[in-house]
Write an enzyme that holds these catalytic residues in place. Structure first.
Site, PDB file in Angstrom:
ATOM      1  N   SER A 141      -4.513   5.967  -2.854  1.00 11.01           N
ATOM      2  CA  SER A 141      -4.292   6.322  -1.461  1.00 11.01           C
ATOM      3  C   SER A 141      -3.939   5.099  -0.630  1.00 11.01           C
ATOM      4  O   SER A 141      -4.004   3.985  -1.074  1.00 11.01           O
ATOM      5  CB  SER A 141      -5.521   7.017  -0.908  1.00 11.01           C
ATOM      6  OG  SER A 141      -6.674   6.245  -1.149  1.00 11.01           O
TER       7      SER A 141
ATOM      8  N   ASN B 277     -11.116   1.201  -7.030  1.00 12.28           N
ATOM      9  CA  ASN B 277     -10.588   2.148  -8.008  1.00 12.28           C
ATOM     10  C   ASN B 277     -10.908   3.604  -7.730  1.00 12.28           C
ATOM     11  O   ASN B 277     -10.361   4.493  -8.367  1.00 12.28           O
ATOM     12  CB  ASN B 277     -11.041   1.751  -9.406  1.00 12.28           C
ATOM     13  CG  ASN B 277     -10.275   0.539  -9.863  1.00 12.28           C
ATOM     14  OD1 ASN B 277      -9.048   0.566  -9.924  1.00 12.28           O
ATOM     15  ND2 ASN B 277     -10.985  -0.554 -10.107  1.00 12.28           N
TER      16      ASN B 277
ATOM     17  N   THR C 208      -0.874  -6.902  -6.932  1.00 12.54           N
ATOM     18  CA  THR C 208      -1.299  -5.563  -6.495  1.00 12.54           C
ATOM     19  C   THR C 208      -2.683  -5.723  -5.854  1.00 12.54           C
ATOM     20  O   THR C 208      -2.787  -6.010  -4.678  1.00 12.54           O
ATOM     21  CB  THR C 208      -1.328  -4.547  -7.663  1.00 12.54           C
ATOM     22  OG1 THR C 208      -2.082  -5.085  -8.735  1.00 12.54           O
ATOM     23  CG2 THR C 208       0.064  -4.212  -8.124  1.00 12.54           C
TER      24      THR C 208
ATOM     25  N   LYS D  41       0.021 -11.802 -12.583  1.00 12.26           N
ATOM     26  CA  LYS D  41      -0.752 -10.971 -11.669  1.00 12.26           C
ATOM     27  C   LYS D  41      -1.721 -10.127 -12.486  1.00 12.26           C
ATOM     28  O   LYS D  41      -1.449  -9.800 -13.640  1.00 12.26           O
ATOM     29  CB  LYS D  41       0.155 -10.106 -10.796  1.00 12.26           C
ATOM     30  CG  LYS D  41       1.139  -9.198 -11.453  1.00 12.26           C
ATOM     31  CD  LYS D  41       0.591  -7.893 -11.899  1.00 12.26           C
ATOM     32  CE  LYS D  41      -0.078  -7.172 -10.752  1.00 12.26           C
ATOM     33  NZ  LYS D  41      -0.798  -5.982 -11.284  1.00 12.26           N
TER      34      LYS D  41
ATOM     35  N   GLU E  20     -10.557  -7.134 -10.337  1.00 13.56           N
ATOM     36  CA  GLU E  20     -10.805  -6.276  -9.173  1.00 13.56           C
ATOM     37  C   GLU E  20     -12.264  -6.351  -8.725  1.00 13.56           C
ATOM     38  O   GLU E  20     -13.171  -6.043  -9.485  1.00 13.56           O
ATOM     39  CB  GLU E  20     -10.403  -4.841  -9.490  1.00 13.56           C
ATOM     40  CG  GLU E  20      -8.896  -4.689  -9.478  1.00 13.56           C
ATOM     41  CD  GLU E  20      -8.405  -3.313  -9.859  1.00 13.56           C
ATOM     42  OE1 GLU E  20      -7.232  -3.019  -9.583  1.00 13.56           O
ATOM     43  OE2 GLU E  20      -9.184  -2.546 -10.432  1.00 13.56           O
TER      44      GLU E  20
ATOM     45  N   THR F 104      -1.257  -9.846 -21.154  1.00 11.30           N
ATOM     46  CA  THR F 104      -1.850  -9.610 -19.845  1.00 11.30           C
ATOM     47  C   THR F 104      -1.162  -8.464 -19.149  1.00 11.30           C
ATOM     48  O   THR F 104      -0.255  -7.837 -19.696  1.00 11.30           O
ATOM     49  CB  THR F 104      -1.646 -10.835 -18.970  1.00 11.30           C
ATOM     50  OG1 THR F 104      -2.063 -10.491 -17.651  1.00 11.30           O
ATOM     51  CG2 THR F 104      -0.185 -11.207 -18.897  1.00 11.30           C
TER      52      THR F 104
END
EC number: 2.3.1.35
Lengths: 408, 408
Positions: free
Chosen positions: A408, A403, A154, A180, A277, A191
């Site tokens: 969107s 985040n 992702t 992932k 991230e 995870t």
């Protein structure tokens, strides 16, 4: 003797993978993957401890705890199938049925996994079309495993896979895996999504025990943002095709299998933490000299989840006060006035605190050590001989960016 | 009948304040403040639960639990005097001694409070020079209290003060307060630094009980970043100069005093949350329909500390999945499939989830509600009649920026 080899989930004998661009939510990229074993596998799994469990988690738990066998896994990225009520559960069943139409696999041996936005329903026609596209493409090639590892991403910036070989009873056995991340990561037993395949012959109860023990020291010791996902899933499939003497008791082969499994899981967990991230660095925290392992775990996890410490790591700032502070509010007992603290990376190692008070260290030197892509803080609490390691990442502008408008 | 009045810590009779630019760490701004009461006060305080306690915390705890009386408070911003060993403790004593030289106050009635960088030693000559500058400037004017509220700021963007009047036994009694945030805020019994003064006549044990009870529902219900500071301190001084009938039992006056104290503390706590580092919005989470208050507290705090939820609030994104997720990993029990969720702000109120599943709401409308400077999420878990509210803020680029190089 654990040998690193090429590949990932298709490295072990009899495992195939495929992937496709199903258009679930992402456009112009592969977003579905499938794993398939030529023969039924013993299956082990660990799942999120979140009270809010995604439909695929509930589906897989039934398979792991009831059928205990599986032969296929269908994974999609983009939509998590979480908070989707009865409809979400029906989609898991329909996915399994679709696989059963095309492959000789009973519905209760098809695992499913989803990652992405919470609350949206899966577009079932696209899921089914994806399965139809993937089944004929299933292949044991390294490249197929690699493509699958990419398809399940992702916000990950790169795919994560590993394969190792270990000799069990004189026979080479392979364990391969992919996973992932990279947000909502604060696994509380597992995870986000991790898939490990092996051709080892091993009894299912032992497989489950091995996985559960290992997850506590690997996936459960990483955190990206402190948020325990609704979808965390770690699956381990063993198909026995290596033809090693079946592991049915805790013998030397079991220990060696566990050791190889640790190598795979620790690698994947660290990869997830380092690719958190927006992250620019893997942040490792080792607590040594602890009275108990649990104490060392609590303290090390408290440090890697501290936003203030994470922001300081991003700034390459040796802000040890924040580390000591995070240790202090962890809830574990220790004497702050006995703590020694070190920073270490490829650029060197230096002691920052001795007995709770700062040494006269060079800030410049410390910043150099903290500017590497992998940095470690080591805290010696001088109470005993136990230790634990936790892995996290820095907190960056990009974490916020990703985040603030993920949907969107 | 609680009346809001002008002012802050100097609003109550007999309280003076002063501030000065002592050059502790900041340049070109006031960074020290002092409070003084014309007569000795009963004192109550609550302090950080962090194992790593700053020297001023240890110093004040001794006063609150042993002398139980105080007449002066000396506060500095810039350096926290935490992790400073014996030397740090000596500086607290020297500060108190310096005040004792200039004012008729015994050393064990001088409270101290520090906020700023952990691990640096205080420049004692500057602290002493600051006290010398402040003592002659002590004044009961509103402006002096206002300047003090500014002087104690670190990363705060504005000062935080409030004063209220309440009738106790037919006599007007005033409670005033000031506080500062705005990072390392996840109080586990108290805020960063909060100072509340009152001219109420009240017995010290009751004063302490009132404060301790109130802190649990106000300061302990806010979080900026989940990091519990080493310096959290909340002090409440009561000098009796209002000449109300002394509150020495839990009578109606006590209840009214507690109610007024709640108004002051809740206001200050919300101000801190809303002015959290880098914040653009105050994020309030109300959990209603809970079985116990404790359960409602655990769930609401879990939501306001979720980085993912905080980033979504920054993005004005009605990402309710993250809220449900954070409720789910809070550790409190509830049925996710019974949850109703609402968003509310000055722009309106709308229901997003009914019985755990999303309604067909307008994203545009939801974004409008979430674009206000104060937004509330209300979760009804339908188990009982208890409720709790927690306050946090959004997670922004600026939070990262402020904390990636806070020390420089």
């Amino acid at each position: 003797m654990i040998k690193m080899i090429k590949g990932g989930v298709t490295a072990a004998k009899g495992f195939c993978a495929a992937s496709t661009a199903a258009g679930i939510k992402y456009q112009n990229r592969q977003d579905m993957a499938m794993l398939y074993s030529e023969v039924p596998c013993a299956v082990a799994g660990t799942f999120t401890t979140n009270l809010v469990k995604a439909a695929p988690v509930k589906w897989d738990q039934k398979i792991v705890y009831e059928s205990k066998k599986a032969q296929a896994v269908v994974i999609n990225a983009g939509i998590a199938n979480a908070c989707t009520g009865e409809e979400g559960m029906r989609y898991c069943r329909q996915t399994a049925e679709k696989v059963g139409e095309l492959l000789p696999v009973p519905e209760d041996q098809v695992l499913v996994a989803s990652t992405g936005v919470i609350g949206m329903q899966l577009p079932m026609e696209r899921i089914c079309a994806g399965i139809e596209a993937m089944v004929p493409a299933l292949s044991g090639e390294t490249e197929s495993g690699h493509a699958a590892a990419q398809a399940i991403m992702t916000t990950d910036t790169h795919e994560k896979e590993i394969a190792v070989e270990v000799m069990l009873g004189g026979v080479p056995v392979t364990i391969g895996g992919m996973c992932k991340g990279s947000g909502m990561i604060h696994p509380n037993m597992c995870t986000m999504l991790s898939f490990v395949t092996t051709d080892a012959a091993i009894a299912q109860p032992l497989l489950l025990e091995a996985l559960q023990a290992d997850v506590c020291d690997t996936y459960n010791m990483i955190s990206v943002d402190g948020d325990t996902s609704t979808n965390d899933t770690c699956l381990l499939l063993a198909n026995g095709m290596a033809e090693n003497p079946v592991i049915s008791e805790k013998n030397e082969d079991y220990d060696r299998f566990c050791e190889a499994l640790r190598t795979v899981n620790e690698y994947l967990a660290k990869q997830m933490a380092g690719d958190g991230e927006g992250a620019t660095a893997l942040f490792e925290v080792k607590v040594i000299g602890a009275e108990t392992k649990e104490q060392a775990k609590i303290i090390s996890k408290s440090v890697i989840t501290s936003n203030l410490t994470k922001a300081a790591i991003y700034g390459h700032d040796a802000n040890w006060g924040r580390i000591l502070c995070a240790m202090g509010y962890s809830g574990a007992q220790f004497d702050p006035e006995k703590v020694d603290l070190f920073f270490e990376s490829a650029a060197g190692k230096m002691q920052i605190i001795k007995d709770g008070v700062a040494l006269d260290y060079s800030e410049e030197e410390a910043t150099k050590i903290l500017s590497e892509p992998e940095v470690t803080a080591i805290a010696d609490i001088k109470m005993g001989t136990e230790e634990a390691t936790a892995w996290g990442c820095d907190l960056t502008y990009d974490y916020v960016k990703i985040n603030a408008d993920y949907r969107s």
